[in-house]
Structures are given as C-alpha cells and as structure tokens.
Motif scaffolding. Structure first.
Motif, PDB file in Angstrom:
ATOM      1  N   GLY A 283     -53.550  70.638  38.495  1.00  0.00           N
ATOM      2  CA  GLY A 283     -52.693  71.379  39.313  1.00  0.00           C
ATOM      3  C   GLY A 283     -53.301  72.218  40.033  1.00  0.00           C
ATOM      4  N   ARG A 286     -55.543  70.762  42.484  1.00  0.00           N
ATOM      5  CA  ARG A 286     -54.865  70.383  43.588  1.00  0.00           C
ATOM      6  C   ARG A 286     -54.659  71.454  44.612  1.00  0.00           C
ATOM      7  NH1 ARG A 286     -52.110  66.845  40.186  1.00  0.00           N
ATOM      8  NH2 ARG A 286     -50.294  68.402  40.005  1.00  0.00           N
ATOM      9  N   ARG A 287     -54.388  72.630  44.012  1.00  0.00           N
ATOM     10  CA  ARG A 287     -53.802  73.918  45.024  1.00  0.00           C
ATOM     11  C   ARG A 287     -55.213  74.339  45.410  1.00  0.00           C
ATOM     12  NH1 ARG A 287     -50.685  74.365  40.604  1.00  0.00           N
ATOM     13  NH2 ARG A 287     -51.712  76.014  39.598  1.00  0.00           N
TER      14      ARG A 287
END
Length: 504
Positions: A283, A286-287
């Motif tokens: 995560g 992805r950010r």
C-alpha cells in the motif's frame, strides 16, 4: 575483479552507491568541501569507538546473565528478554534510523543516538529488577538503532580514495573483533566485582566512554546539510515490530509458563501479522511512498538466497552462544572471567575469516560460503558431543571453537557482499537496509528458539533446579541444542545452492 565485490568510490561531491568493507552498500553522502577538511583521525576514533561500544554491548551480556539470574532472582526467559530486548529494538529501527539521518543530518541523529545509548546504559547499570533492566535494554537498542546507521555515512563524508578504503578496513576489523571481545570483557568486568557491584559494570562502563565520545563528537563531527531522502514508513515499522513481538515473546516465555493459551494465540497470529506487514508495504508503494522493504529489492535472487543463508547462520550463532555461555557458568560453574576467556579461539577464528576471505580467488567464493557453513555446523556438533558427559573438553574444545569461528568468518561477511553484488544502484540503499536488519532479527529468533531448547532441557525436573542445573543435565541440553543449530546452519548452506548452479 572479485565476483562478489567491486570497488565503488564516488567522485568528490557526488552521491553514489558505495560498498563497505563489511559488504554493506549504502548511499554515500557528498565528500567534505575542500578547505574545510575535518580532523580525520579524531572522527575515525569517535565513530569506531561508537560502533565498538554498540556491538560489544550486544554480546557482553551473554557472560553476565548467570550472575544477573542470581542477583535479580529472575528466570531464564527474563534473561532471554534481557539479551533479545536490545536486539529487537536495534534491528527494528535500523532502516528508519538511516532515513532519519539522511533527513535531519547524520551528525544530529548520531549524537541523539549516542546520548540515548549512554543514558540507557546508566539505567541498565542501576536497574533494581529484571523488568527495569529489560526496559532499559530496549531503550539502549533504540539508541544504537539511531547511532549505528550514521557511522558508515560519516566515514563516507569524511574520507576519500585510499584514506576511505583504510577507514573501511578498520571499520570491518572493529565489527569482527567487537562481537567476541564482548564475551571476554563481560567476563573480566563481572569477575572483578568492582565495589561489590557484580554484573553492573558491564553496563556502567559505557557511561564514561559514551560521555567522552559525546564531547569529542560535538567538537569533531562535520556539520552537514541534510540531503533529500525517502520518507519514513511508520506503518511498516509498527506492523513489523508487532509481528516480531508476536513471534519472539511466546517463544521466550512459553516453556517456563508451560505454554498457556496466550502463547499459542500469539504464535498463530504472527504469520498473519507478517502478511499484514506485506500488505502495508504494498500500500505504501502504491501511494508513491518509501516502504521499509521495497518489493523489487526482494526479487533479486542473490539478495533472497544470501539473506536466507545469513539468517540461518546468525540465528544458530546467537542461540548457541547464549546456550554455551549458560552452560559454562551455570552448568560447569566456571567463573565469568574463565567463561569469557573461553571464547578467545572463537574470536580468533571470526577475525581470521572476516579479514582474509577476499584474498581467495573469486571463483572459490560461493563454494567457500557453503563449505564454511558446514564447518560451523561441525563446530557446533563437535562442541556439543565433546561436552555431553559434563566434562571440560580439554584441548579439543578451543580447537572446535576455532573451527566454529572460522566457519562464521568465512560466511557472514561474504554473504553480505554476495547478497548486494547484483543489486541495481538505485536500490542499493534499501537492499543495504534489509541486509543490515536480517542478522539482528536472526539473533533475536536464535536466542528465543535455541535458547528455549537449552533452558527447557537444562532446567527439567530432576536437575538441581533452575538456578543451578547439574553439569550433566546442562551438558546434555547443550548437545541437544547443538543438533538443531547445526541443522539450521546447513539449511543456510543449502540456501545458496541455486546461485552455485546458476553461476556455473
């Protein structure tokens, strides 16, 4: 040029990936500006003194634990937490500590870590109970986790060319020697029983040394401008620490508490928590953030195989060292001094292997690592077998310890280099962080798993009791511990076999 090593010296003023003498690759900060050269010798003494103190403190406790057990009237599991608490916090903070140095300045974070380490050492030396000592050890580890990652960067900032190579060679030598010197120093300090303080000088000695290093560091270390750096990954840090605690705490406490339900639940939750850590890291990536362990770094076969072999090797080393120290003092009744000096052949073997492996032809390096792992496994089995009847081992024991040390020396440093040899320069810093952390985590798991095997067998019903196991029961426990330690070490050798086939 060696298949595992390359000389990467950056041009002055540039930031590039540089590989250290101990095989750890990090982003090098820019060289000090001409005309403002710092006092090189003083800086080197400060940073090497700091790394020596931090590494020595990770092992000095091994010899002191039997005395602590009596003085604090504590349990074997508490002793494991005293040893592992330092390493857990140290390992968990290493990658984050490196990023804090890049963001806020290597000098600033180094001084913060050194001050924290020194104050925590004072708290350790004055601790009235095992609980307070464990907490102080955790804070000590946090200080080391802030301090140690800056040392390599400060060397890179200060030195250039041949001077940098010499400094890194000294750095590697300090690393090789400090680990086992801690055993000897711990024995001498505990046996001296200065002013009736028993084990406490093993920690209190850090206070005057730390204060002297702080004064010198404030005066000598260059004031650098923080460079742009990757952001912190606090969610990753929290979930990784939680996963480690769920794994280690029940392993350490379980056998003495007869494996209550909470230990089973924690162990069952450890694997899912590591899964949560992986999801958190994905995560963050992805950010557009900077995860503690980038996925692309773990796609390198060299890093995965090298890290696996390193993990098994260091876990066995730490677990057997803890168990052997307990056996020498609690089982055989050796003084702390004699127990500490007993590890001198191990120190000689580790130093010899660490400082000479690069002189061998490059084509021998991978087979050398596999063979040296087998050598270390033979050392573990030989020591356990020789002492299994409760005897002293005679002249055979130092020879077997030398064998053990050579096995360690010819595996650990080469594995660090192997794992980083084919990493893309853009990923060098993250890969280095992973490889710096793996040995620390391995030591935590090794003490928890193998130490629990030894303590459970040495303290079993029918012996002289938990505080003083019989020589035979302790010796048999050590031999029983040597078997899984040797098996795990051989698994480490098997981990690099895919690379052997690949590079033929």
């Amino acid at each position: 040029m060696s298949e595992l090593t390359q000389d990467r010296i950056p041009e002055p003023g540039r930031i590039s990936a540089v590989e250290s003498a101990d095989g750890v690759t990090r982003d090098a900060p820019p060289a000090a500006p001409k005309g403002k050269r710092p006092q090189h010798t003083g800086i080197l003494l400060v940073v090497l003194g700091a790394v020596f103190m931090a590494l020595l403190d990770a092992t000095v406790v091994n010899v002191a634990t039997p005395t602590m057990r009596t003085d604090l009237d504590t349990t074997g599991s508490a002793l494991q937490l005293i040893v592992s608490g330092y390493t857990i916090s140290y390992a968990a903070l290493l990658i984050t500590g490196a990023r804090l140095g890049a963001r806020h300045g290597f000098r600033t974070v180094f001084l913060t870590g050194l001050a924290t380490f020194t104050l925590a050492s004072l708290a350790c030396g004055l601790a009235p109970s095992a609980g307070v000592l464990i907490a102080a050890r955790v804070v000590q580890g946090l200080g080391a986790g802030l301090m140690v990652p800056q040392i390599y960067s400060l060397i890179q900032l200060t030195f250039e060319g041949p001077a940098r190579a010499r400094a890194l060679s000294l750095y590697a030598t300090v690393i090789a020697v400090a680990v086992v010197v801690g055993q000897v120093a711990g024995g001498l300090l505990v046996s001296a029983d200065l002013f009736g303080t028993g084990w406490r000088p093993a920690f209190l000695i850090n206070v005057p040394v730390g204060l002297a290093l702080l004064v010198a560091a404030v005066r000598l270390l260059p004031v650098g401008t923080p460079r742009s750096a990757k952001g912190l990954d606090l969610p990753g840090l929290v979930t990784l620490t939680a996963a480690l605690l769920l794994l280690v705490i029940p392993l350490v406490l379980g056998h003495e508490q007869h494996w209550p339900l909470w230990t089973t639940l924690c162990l069952a939750a450890a694997a899912p928590m590591f899964g949560v850590f992986v999801l958190v890291e994905r995560g963050v990536a992805r950010r557009g953030g900077a995860p503690l362990v980038p996925g692309r770094v773990l796609r390198s076969p060299d890093l995965v195989c090298g890290a696996a072999a390193l993990f098994f090797g260091m876990a066995g080393y730490a677990g057997f060292l803890f168990s052997f120290s307990q056996h020498l003092q609690s089982g055989l009744g050796e003084s702390a001094t004699r127990a500490g000096l007993a590890f001198a052949p191990l120190a000689l073997g580790v130093a010899t292997g660490s400082l000479t492996w690069q002189k061998l032809p490059a084509r021998w390096h991978l087979p050398m690592i596999a063979s040296a792992s087998a050598l270390a496994a033979a050392g573990y089995l030989g020591i356990g077998y020789t002492l299994r009847a409760g005897g002293q081992g005679g002249l055979v024991l130092p020879a077997l310890q030398l064998l053990w040390g050579l096995g360690l020396g010819y595996t650990t440093s080469p594995l660090l280099t192997l794992a980083l040899s084919r990493i893309d320069p853009a990923d060098a810093s993250d890969a280095s962080g992973v490889l710096t952390t793996v040995p620390q985590l391995a030591q935590v798991v090794g003490v928890a798993v193998y130490g629990s095997v030894f303590l459970a067998l040495a303290d079993r019903p029918g012996t002289a009791g938990a505080a003083a196991p019989s020589a035979v029961a302790s010796a048999q426990a050590l031999y029983a511990t040597a078997l899984p330690v040797a098996a795990g070490t051989l698994l480490g050798a098997l981990a690099i076999l895919p690379l052997l086939r690949k590079r033929r």
